[in-house]
Each structure stands twice: as structure tokens, then as C-alpha cells.
Enzyme design. Structure first.
Site, PDB file in Angstrom:
ATOM      1  N   HIS A  54       0.819  -1.216   0.000  1.00  0.00           N
ATOM      2  CA  HIS A  54       0.000   0.000   0.000  1.00  0.00           C
ATOM      3  C   HIS A  54       0.859   1.275   0.000  1.00  0.00           C
ATOM      4  CE1 HIS A  54      -2.956   3.011   0.893  1.00  0.00           C
ATOM      5  NE2 HIS A  54      -2.416   3.227   2.075  1.00  0.00           N
ATOM      6  N   HIS A  79       3.750   7.007   5.132  1.00  0.00           N
ATOM      7  CA  HIS A  79       2.539   7.669   5.623  1.00  0.00           C
ATOM      8  C   HIS A  79       1.710   6.855   6.604  1.00  0.00           C
ATOM      9  CE1 HIS A  79       0.178   5.441   2.579  1.00  0.00           C
ATOM     10  NE2 HIS A  79      -0.857   5.747   3.320  1.00  0.00           N
ATOM     11  N   GLU A  83       0.562   5.246  12.042  1.00  0.00           N
ATOM     12  CA  GLU A  83      -0.800   4.815  12.298  1.00  0.00           C
ATOM     13  C   GLU A  83      -0.867   3.321  12.602  1.00  0.00           C
ATOM     14  OE1 GLU A  83      -3.278   6.213   9.185  1.00  0.00           O
ATOM     15  OE2 GLU A  83      -5.079   5.310  10.045  1.00  0.00           O
ATOM     16  N   ASP A  84      -0.088   2.548  11.884  1.00  0.00           N
ATOM     17  CA  ASP A  84      -0.283   1.102  11.929  1.00  0.00           C
ATOM     18  C   ASP A  84       0.859   0.293  12.519  1.00  0.00           C
ATOM     19  OD1 ASP A  84      -2.789   1.285  10.718  1.00  0.00           O
ATOM     20  OD2 ASP A  84      -1.886   1.423   8.732  1.00  0.00           O
ATOM     21  N   ASP A 265     -23.571  10.916 -27.357  1.00  0.00           N
ATOM     22  CA  ASP A 265     -23.346  11.300 -28.739  1.00  0.00           C
ATOM     23  C   ASP A 265     -22.503  12.546 -28.924  1.00  0.00           C
ATOM     24  OD1 ASP A 265     -24.126   9.346 -30.301  1.00  0.00           O
ATOM     25  OD2 ASP A 265     -26.087  10.159 -30.859  1.00  0.00           O
TER      26      ASP A 265
HETATM   27 MN    MN Z   1      -2.755   4.714   3.671  1.00  0.00          MN
END
Ligand code: MN
Length: 727
Positions: A54, A79, A83-84, A265
Site C-alpha cells: 500500500h 505515511h 498509524e499502523d 453522442d
Molecule cells: Mn494509507
């Protein structure tokens, strides 16, 4: 560790970076890459892929679609670390410095907000998001992050798919548009559309597919003669049928209530010229209109007058084969890049500016303008002083516990928030939790904070709240409340006082009361009652005091000659002699006193000021205090004067000097007033080193009258000199 795979990934990324960025710090990118691989090594995505894929793909999007600088690419790789993973912003700061740490931190905070709240008021959320962004790269990174998440949305549960798609459509796509990131905007919209309206999406996809061949052959037919002529002119260019975006077709069908065929169209072709010369665009338009009949009113020249987001192109509509309308866009390669990649391309193609700093400033001011003037109106360009982008810096966006957004001014406190929610919450606000933690009520809140107010029926606004609140609503409500409380307290205090009076069988009006309470250092009666209510004054003591004074009234104007200066002594004597003053020309026994500030004496020009509880205070007309009193409340000024005696009198001045001894003044005034009731109209006396010298204005009938008085004065013990003053 699949080193081979990672090595290839890193090489691929570096190739893209070298191709798209002005300068590349390869060590920085390599370091960020390795840090991210290590940090995410144990994590797996919903798709089953290693999590690292990711951030890697996000970095790829940044390098390919929003190619700004190497710092952005490195930040993209990092990034999701804070957070993770077990690593923190602090770790990133240590390893990569504060610019990258701040960008990652900004992106993480935005993620947190969106994780914990559902977007209900899109416009407020857009502003909230911007208010949290100090560095434009944070938001560009969020576009890339969101784009990759949308591309891999299929692996998430249905509920999260819908939520994310809605957020994308409401927040990110409009932003991408404003930043001029047309390509990203289209992709975000189409992906969101796919999850929000799967049936409609499928229908349009199906129809597009079935009509593709027909459409492509028409475009070929249209393009062929144009292509040939441009080649003949020796031009290098690219010409293609413009892809139609699902979401825009859907929107046109819904908004204009038109069937698919009609929307579809409208054929569209784009000619991108490999030239730096913008005049070539107009040449191409000339060639085009010699082949197909143009519709003049549909001609738009965004080259000479670019759109606010920097977009430049010629838009023309011509009548193609079979009489069908074809929209044609003509632009240079540089213009095309800006149209597709917005800010990032702007950065790359505007190279004529002398320094990098200046370039950045222009770029940021341009971005700012997009937000500040979302409408198409022309505005003056304003350069920014700093690199930092502070949009909506005057406002902060905070959440209620239910996730509702409240907009407050910068510096607002939980009390401001409480009043913004409801006056009653403000009035009874006991304490506040910000993001779950108790904070003091004067702590400023920040954008993105969740604020919870704990109320208590017994809590009341405190006077010091008024000092720290910043919103008008909170300020005025607190003030109003305090005033009302004061009014009630005064009424209660008065009631209490009157009960005490009744009990003591005392009768005293407000004016007289004021004279008594003056000794308690109370400004006025309101203050007096307030202090009784607040138990700062004991009413029983006051009652006792008054009873005592009524039994032993004070002697009026006892002149203590030993302690009083000659001037004051003279004044009181002279005042006694004139027996009062007149009010509006009539002598009346009204309550009055003389102001200490200017000490008026008979003969001076005077003015009265109606006080609270002390009757009329007499000031010199020229008194400075009076001037300010007059200015603040002119209605309290009354006309007063010294009484005019009967009979024709002439004003005459006597100059006198002598020893400033005990009893001297009495002797002087006695000598004057006992001789035919002579009026003293004015006095000016200066005393120094036990000597005095002065001028006395007298009202005399004639010179004989005056001579007699002078004679008498000369006879007083200690008077050196007394003579008529002739001017
Ligand atoms: Mn992310």
C-alpha cells in the site's frame, strides 16, 4: 525476506522519480523505502497482500500522477507507519527530520478524523481538512492514499466500501478538482460511483462497451483529415478521442434528464501539441475550422485567459461528418500536464522564475486563491510570506460527541464550544473532555478535537470565564447572566436591609442612607445592597451605626484652626457667610456639598452635579473632574450660583497681606461682614512660611463703604497691609 522483489520495487520507483521529479535524493527514498518495509513487515492488507504494497503504491501514485518532489515520495512511503506500526512520529522525526515527520503526522491526523466520524456535512469537513493542513504535500499525499484505497476497495466489507466511496465523492474528488488534478478527480469519481451506484455503473459500462467500435470508427473518420493537414504543416502532436468518464455521463443523464444516447453522442477529441509556442494552438484551430465548420459561440480561449486553477486550452465545437457535433480541445504538452496533474505539473513547468522560493510562493498563493475564490472571479494576486499553507486559519472545526461539526474561531475554549451547542450547556458547564481527556475550561481547542461538556445543574457561569472566552455568543451570554445575577442579588440585599430597618423601627431615605454608608467605602446604593447580600457588609452593624449617629449628630463645619490650612479655613468661613447657593437662580434648601477637587469659593463661576445620595456637588466651572463628569452624563449637570444680594453693589478688590496666625481669617471675615453686612464675592489667598497674601472681592455700596472696611482691616493684629486694588 524476498530481497529480489523489494530491490525491483525500489528500482522501479527510482526510475519513475528520476523521470518525473526535478531533483531526486535517492538516499532519502531508499531510506524511507527500507524503513517502511521494516515497519510494516508483519502486516497484511485486506487483499492478502503484504501491507507494504500500500505505501509503495501510494508513493508510485505520487511519483507518477502528482510528481512534486522527493520529500512527497518519501512521506508517501512512510505515511502509514505512525498509524499502523510500533513506530511513532517521533521516530520518523529522528530518522527523517521534521518536514517529513510533519507531513506524515498531518496525514495520520486526517485519517484519524475520518476513521472516527462519518461525513455528514461535506463542506464543513472540507474546511476541517484544510484547517488541519499546514503543508500542501499533506493533502497531495492524501489524494494518492485515497486513490490507492479506492482502487483496492473491493476487498473491504460492504459497509466500509460505501462509507469510503461517499467520503471520496464528497471530500476528495472536489478537492482534487480544485487542485487541478483532473485525472485523479475522474478516477476517484468513477471508483466512488461504481460502489455507490453499482447498477447504474454497470449499465453505463455495458453501453459504452457496446458502442465502442462505432464510436471509435467515427472518431477515426473525423481525425483523419485533421491529422493529415497537421502533418503537412510539419507539426508534432497527439490526437485522440477523449475518454468519457462514467460518473460525468451519469451526472449529465441525471442533471439534464437526458437519455444515455444523447449524452454519449457528444463526441470529444483532444489535440496535444509538442511545442512551446502557444501560437501553434491558434494555427491548429485555424486549420481545423478550414476542415469542419466551427460554431463560433462555442469557442473558448482559455489560453489567453486561463482558468483559476491554471488550466489552459482552446475549446472549440465543430460540425463533423454526418452533421454530428464534435468538441475539440487544443493545447500544448505543458498545458496538458497542468490540466491533468494540476499543482504538481505547475511546479514542474513554470521554470522561468528565478528562485525556487519565489516559485513556491507563487504556487502556494495560487492554491490559496483557488480556495478563497472558488468562484471564477478575477482577483489580485497576493504573495504569501511563508511556505506554510494555513487555510482557514481563523477557524477551527471541532466535533460534538455525536460527531456533529461546530465551527469556532481560533483560540476558542470548551466554554465557547458549550455555548455554541446550547446556552444552557454553557451556563451549566462544569468541566470538559477533549478527545476523552479532562482539560481545564480555558484550554483552547484545536481543529479535529472532539469536545464533550460535562454539565451540572448547580454550576453557574464564573466571572473569569468572560476573560478567556472568545466567541461573541459566550461573552454576551455570560455577561447577561452575571448582570441578571447581580440584579437579583441587589434586590435581595435591599429586601434584607429593609427588613433590618423595619425591625429597628428606623426610617431613612436613600439619600440619607448614602451619607451613612459612605463610610463603608461603598460606591453607591446598588453596591451597598450587593455587599449586604454577599455578606461583605453586616447590616446589623450599619443599623447600629446609624442609630448612634442619629443620637449624636455631628457639628456642622467645625473649623479646627490648628490643623486646617488658612485657605480651607477661609473657604468655609466665606461659604458660611454667603449662606448657601442658588439652584437655577432660586435659593432653596437643597442638599449640596462642595467638591474637594476644585474647592469653589463665593464669587467663582460654579456648576452643580447631581450625585447619587449626596445631593448636588458644587464644582468650579473650569474643574477638570467636572469636565469628565459632564462628558459622561451631561443630564446630571445643574445650574447653580452664589446668592445675589439686594441693593446696588459695586465689585471692588482689596489686596491684603499679613501673618498667617490662628484666628486671622475669622478676624478678617468678621471685620468685613459685621460692617453693614458687606458681601464677600470672591477670595484668593496664598499662604507661605506663616505669611499670607491675597485679594478679596467685595460688594460695596460706594468708596466710603470700601474705605471704612480697609480701615477696619488695617486695624487687625498681624495685618501688614490692606489697600484697594486698582487694575
Ligand atoms: Mn494509507
Amino acid at each position: 525476506m524476498k530481497n529480489g522483489i523489494y530491490k525491483k520495487k525500489l528500482d522501479d520507483l527510482l526510475v519513475i522519480c528520476r523521470k518525473n521529479l526535478r531533483t531526486v535524493n535517492e538516499d532519502l527514498i531508499r531510506k524511507a523505502f527500507e524503513f517502511s518495509v521494516e515497519a510494516h513487515k508483519n502486516d497484511i492488507r485486506a487483499s492478502g497482500d503484504p501491507f507494504f504494497n500500500h505505501p509503495y503504491e501510494v508513493a508510485m501514485v505520487v511519483a507518477k500522477e502528482i510528481p512534486l518532489d522527493d520529500v512527497s515520495v518519501a512521506s508517501a512511503l512512510l505515511h502509514d507507519v505512525a498509524e499502523d506500526t510500533v513506530f511513532t512520529i517521533k521516530d520518523i522525526r529522528q530518522e527523517f527530520g521534521s518536514t517529513i515527520a510533519d507531513i506524515v503526522d498531518g496525514a495520520t491526523k486526517i485519517s484519524d478524523i475520518f476513521k472516527s466520524h462519518e461525513v455528514t456535512q461535506a463542506e464543513s469537513y472540507r474546511k476541517l481538512l484544510l484547517s488541519m493542513v499546514n503543508d500542501i504535500r499533506v493533502i497531495l499525499l492524501k489524494f494518492a492514499d485515497r486513490l490507492h484505497n479506492m482502487r483496492t476497495l473491493e476487498y473491504l466489507p460492504k459497509e466500509r466500501q460505501l462509507r469510503m466511496a461517499k467520503e471520496t465523492l464528497d471530500i476528495y474528488a472536489p478537492f482534487a478538482h480544485r487542485f487541478g488534478l483532473a485525472k485523479i478527480k475522474w478516477e476517484l469519481e468513477d471508483l466512488a460511483f461504481k460502489y455507490l451506484h453499482p447498477q447504474e455503473y454497470e449499465q453505463i459500462a455495458h453501453k459504452l462497451k457496446s458502442r465502442r467500435k462505432e464510436r471509435e470508427s467515427y472518431i477515426r473518420k473525423f481525425v483523419q483529415p485533421v491529422e493529415k493537414r497537421l502533418h503537412d504543416e510539419g507539426m508534432t502532436f497527439e490526437i485522440e478521442g477523449r475518454p468519457k468518464h462514467f460518473f460525468s455521463i451519469y451526472n449529465k443523464m441525471v442533471n439534464r434528464n437526458k437519455p444515455f444516447d444523447e449524452v454519449y453522442d457528444l463526441f470529444a477529441v483532444r489535440i496535444v501539441l509538442d511545442t512551446e509556442n502557444i501560437n501553434d494552438c491558434f494555427t491548429v484551430y485555424g486549420i481545423l475550422s478550414s476542415i469542419y465548420i466551427p460554431i463560433p459561440e462555442r469557442f473558448k480561449n482559455y489560453i489567453s485567459v486561463p482558468k483559476k486553477n491554471g488550466y489552459q486550452s482552446i475549446h472549440a465545437t465543430v460540425v463533423g461528418p454526418e452533421g454530428k457535433m464534435v468538441e475539440v480541445q487544443i493545447r500544448t504538452r505543458g498545458m496538458h500536464e497542468i490540466a491533468e496533474k494540476g499543482v504538481a505539473a505547475h511546479w514542474k513547468y513554470k521554470e522561468n522564475l528565478s528562485t525556487l522560493d519565489e516559485e513556491l510562493e507563487n504556487w502556494i498563493s495560487w492554491v490559496r486563491e483557488i480556495f478563497e475564490h472558488a468562484d471564477e472571479e478575477a482577483v489580485d494576486k497576493q504573495l504569501l510570506e511563508s511556505f506554510k499553507l494555513n487555510l482557514y486559519q481563523d477557524e477551527i472545526y471541532v466535533f460534538t460527541p455525536k460527531g456533529e461539526l461546530k465551527i469556532l474561531p481560533q483560540g476558542a475554549t470548551p466554554v465557547d464550544f458549550a455555548f455554541a451547542v446550547h446556552s444552557n450547556i454553557g451556563f451549566h458547564c462544569l468541566s470538559a473532555k477533549v478527545n476523552g481527556r479532562i482539560v481545564s475550561l480555558d484550554t483552547p481547542v484545536r481543529s479535529g478535537d472532539q469536545v464533550e461538556i460535562i454539565t451540572s445543574k448547580h454550576q453557574m457561569p464564573k466571572a473569569d470565564w468572560e476573560q478567556f472566552v472568545v466567541t461573541h455568543k459566550a461573552k454576551s451570554q455570560i455577561r447577561k447572566w452575571i448582570k441578571e445575577e447581580e440584579r437579583k442579588a441587589i434586590a435581595n440585599g435591599r429586601e434584607l436591609w429593609e427588613k433590618k430597618l423595619k425591625k429597628a423601627k428606623l426610617h431613612i431615605n436613600d439619600d440619607d442612607l448614602m451619607k451613612y454608608v459612605h463610610e463603608f467605602k461603598v460606591g453607591d446604593l446598588r453596591d451597598f445592597f450587593l455587599k449586604i447580600q454577599r455578606e461583605e457588609i453586616n447590616p446589623d452593624a450599619v443599623v447600629q451605626e446609624i442609630e448612634l449617629k442619629m443620637k449624636h449628630p455631628r457639628q456642622e463645619a467645625v473649623v479646627d484652626e490648628q490643623n486646617d490650612g488658612i485657605f480651607n479655613r477661609f473657604i468655609s468661613t466665606a461659604r458660611n457667610l454667603t449662606s448657601g447657593i442658588t439652584l437655577f437662580g432660586t435659593r432653596d434648601n437643597f442638599l449640596h456639598s462642595f467638591a474637594k477637587c476644585c474647592n469653589p469659593i463665593p464669587g467663582d463661576e460654579i456648576v452643580g452635579y447631581v450625585t447619587k445620595g449626596e445631593g448636588v456637588k458644587v464644582h468650579l466651572k473650569l474643574c477638570k473632574n467636572l469636565q469628565s463628569l459632564m462628558a459622561s452624563d451631561p443630564s446630571r449637570i445643574v445650574d447653580v450660583g452664589w446668592p445675589v444680594t439686594n441693593g446696588v453693589e459695586y465689585a471692588s478688590a482689596v489686596r491684603i497681606s499679613g501673618e498667617d496666625r490662628t484666628g486671622m481669617l475669622n478676624d478678617i471675615t468678621h471685620s468685613i461682614s459685621t460692617y453693614q453686612n458687606t458681601n464677600i464675592r470672591g477670595v484668593k489667598i496664598d499662604a507661605k512660611d506663616s505669611l499670607f497674601e491675597g485679594t478679596i472681592m467685595l460688594g460695596v455700596k460706594n468708596t466710603e463703604h470700601l474705605d471704612r472696611i480697609i480701615e477696619k482691616l488695617r486695624k487687625i493684629k498681624g495685618v501688614f497691609r490692606a489697600e484697594r486694588l486698582v487694575e
